[in-house]
Design an enzyme around this catalytic site. Structure first.
Site, PDB file in Angstrom:
ATOM      1  N   SER A  88       0.839  -1.201   0.000  1.00 11.90           N
ATOM      2  CA  SER A  88       0.000   0.000   0.000  1.00 11.90           C
ATOM      3  C   SER A  88       0.873   1.250   0.000  1.00 11.90           C
ATOM      4  CB  SER A  88      -0.914   0.004   1.230  1.00 11.90           C
ATOM      5  OG  SER A  88      -0.166   0.299   2.399  1.00 11.90           O
ATOM      6  N   SER A  90       0.878   3.654   2.284  1.00 12.30           N
ATOM      7  CA  SER A  90       0.864   4.301   3.599  1.00 12.30           C
ATOM      8  C   SER A  90       2.216   4.868   4.006  1.00 12.30           C
ATOM      9  CB  SER A  90       0.384   3.316   4.671  1.00 12.30           C
ATOM     10  OG  SER A  90       1.345   2.301   4.886  1.00 12.30           O
ATOM     11  N   LYS A 145       5.423   0.628   9.409  1.00  8.49           N
ATOM     12  CA  LYS A 145       5.214   2.035   9.755  1.00  8.49           C
ATOM     13  C   LYS A 145       6.511   2.579  10.361  1.00  8.49           C
ATOM     14  CE  LYS A 145       0.782   1.457   8.850  1.00  8.49           C
ATOM     15  NZ  LYS A 145       0.157   1.973   7.612  1.00  8.49           N
ATOM     16  N   SER A 231      -2.902   6.529   6.020  1.00 11.07           N
ATOM     17  CA  SER A 231      -2.217   5.460   6.738  1.00 11.07           C
ATOM     18  C   SER A 231      -3.092   4.940   7.864  1.00 11.07           C
ATOM     19  CB  SER A 231      -0.886   5.971   7.312  1.00 11.07           C
ATOM     20  OG  SER A 231      -0.276   4.986   8.126  1.00 11.07           O
TER      21      SER A 231
END
Length: 284
Positions: A88, A90, A145, A231
């Site tokens: 993705s 994010s 992350k 996100s």
């Protein structure tokens, strides 16, 4: 249905190892005894007969062949480096969809495969690290992350998209609009501790109410994506099964490792494009 690849790998190594051990302890001595008995009965042994007597069972042959390969893969993947692909956006602009990354598995401690118990302390996540971890609400899913909050930190994210840690605003510098967005998205340079990196903000998108604060418990971490308005991270997780004071936090036991490099990119194989190496480099 998600597949527990580490468990399957451990089972495969164990099965192949058992087959190799059975051959070493039981079957190989029997083959040698059969060959010795045959050679004692004839003056000129037939090579075809010798080959037939010395032939390993097919299952044992495959097990012995695959065991060293699978064992090496298990050691590398469990204790040294594991590859992942970014699914993705994010973490844009740091990581793009389709990036293949390498994750250091021992940066935050040596853990047993499958059980994930830490057996050797090596280091702790630092503010600004890009970290892969198992999603607290579904440990079968891996997330990536950036580490924002360490144990004991007080984190705040305001309605005007500013990050504060322990009452101090995080330093950021506007670099300009993201190419191709016609001013709807801006790029900033952010500094978290010693780490400097790019983040992305969408100027007309607001996903959360103002005044939110979180206190990071001991043994936990607060995570955010560099694509701040796109996100699914610690700011938004909501699971009634998780205690309120732990909601949004990543426990130490869920840590997979530290992402440190992009080694290949393949944005969308369905478009029949080819892998490229234009984004190869270290992750900041």
């Amino acid at each position: 249905m998600s597949i527990n690849f580490p468990l399957l790998l451990v089972i495969a190594v164990a099965v192949c190892g058992v087959l190799a051990l059975i051959d070493l302890v039981l079957l190989a001595p029997r083959r040698r005894s059969a060959i010795a008995a045959y050679e004692g009965q004839v003056s000129e042994p037939d090579p075809d007969v010798l080959d037939r007597l010395n032939k390993e069972p097919l299952l044992v042959e495959y097990g012995k062949s695959f065991f060293p390969v699978l064992a090496i893969v298990l050691v590398l993947r469990s204790f040294l480096v594991e590859p992942f692909q970014i699914p993705s956006g994010s973490m844009k602009p740091t990581l793009e969809v389709g990036d293949f990354i390498l994750v250091n598995k021992f940066a935050y401690g040596i853990r047993l495969p499958v059980l994930d118990n830490k057996v050797i302390e090596v280091g702790d996540p630092q503010r600004g690290d890009v970290m892969v971890f198992r999603y607290p609400s579904d440990p079968n899913i891996n997330y990536i992350k950036r580490v924002i909050g360490l144990p004991g930190d007080r984190i705040a994210y305001s309605s005007d998209k500013h990050l504060t840690i322990n009452g101090q605003p995080v330093a950021e510098k506007m670099l300009g609009e993201e190419p191709g967005t016609l001013g709807s998205a801006m790029l900033y340079q952010e500094k978290l501790g010693e780490a400097e990196h790019l983040i992305r903000k969408e100027m007309k998108r607001y996903r959360m109410e103002p005044g939110r604060e979180w206190v990071v418990p001991q043994g936990h971490y607060f995570m955010m994506g560099d694509n701040r308005d796109n996100s699914n991270d610690s700011r938004y997780w909501n699971d009634p099964r998780i205690p309120k004071d732990l909601l949004g936090m990543v426990p130490d036991r869920n840590i997979v490792g530290k992402a440190f490099a992009v080694w290949m990119s393949w944005p969308d194989p369905k478009l029949r494009n080819v892998p490229n190496f234009s984004r190869v480099g270290l992750i900041h």
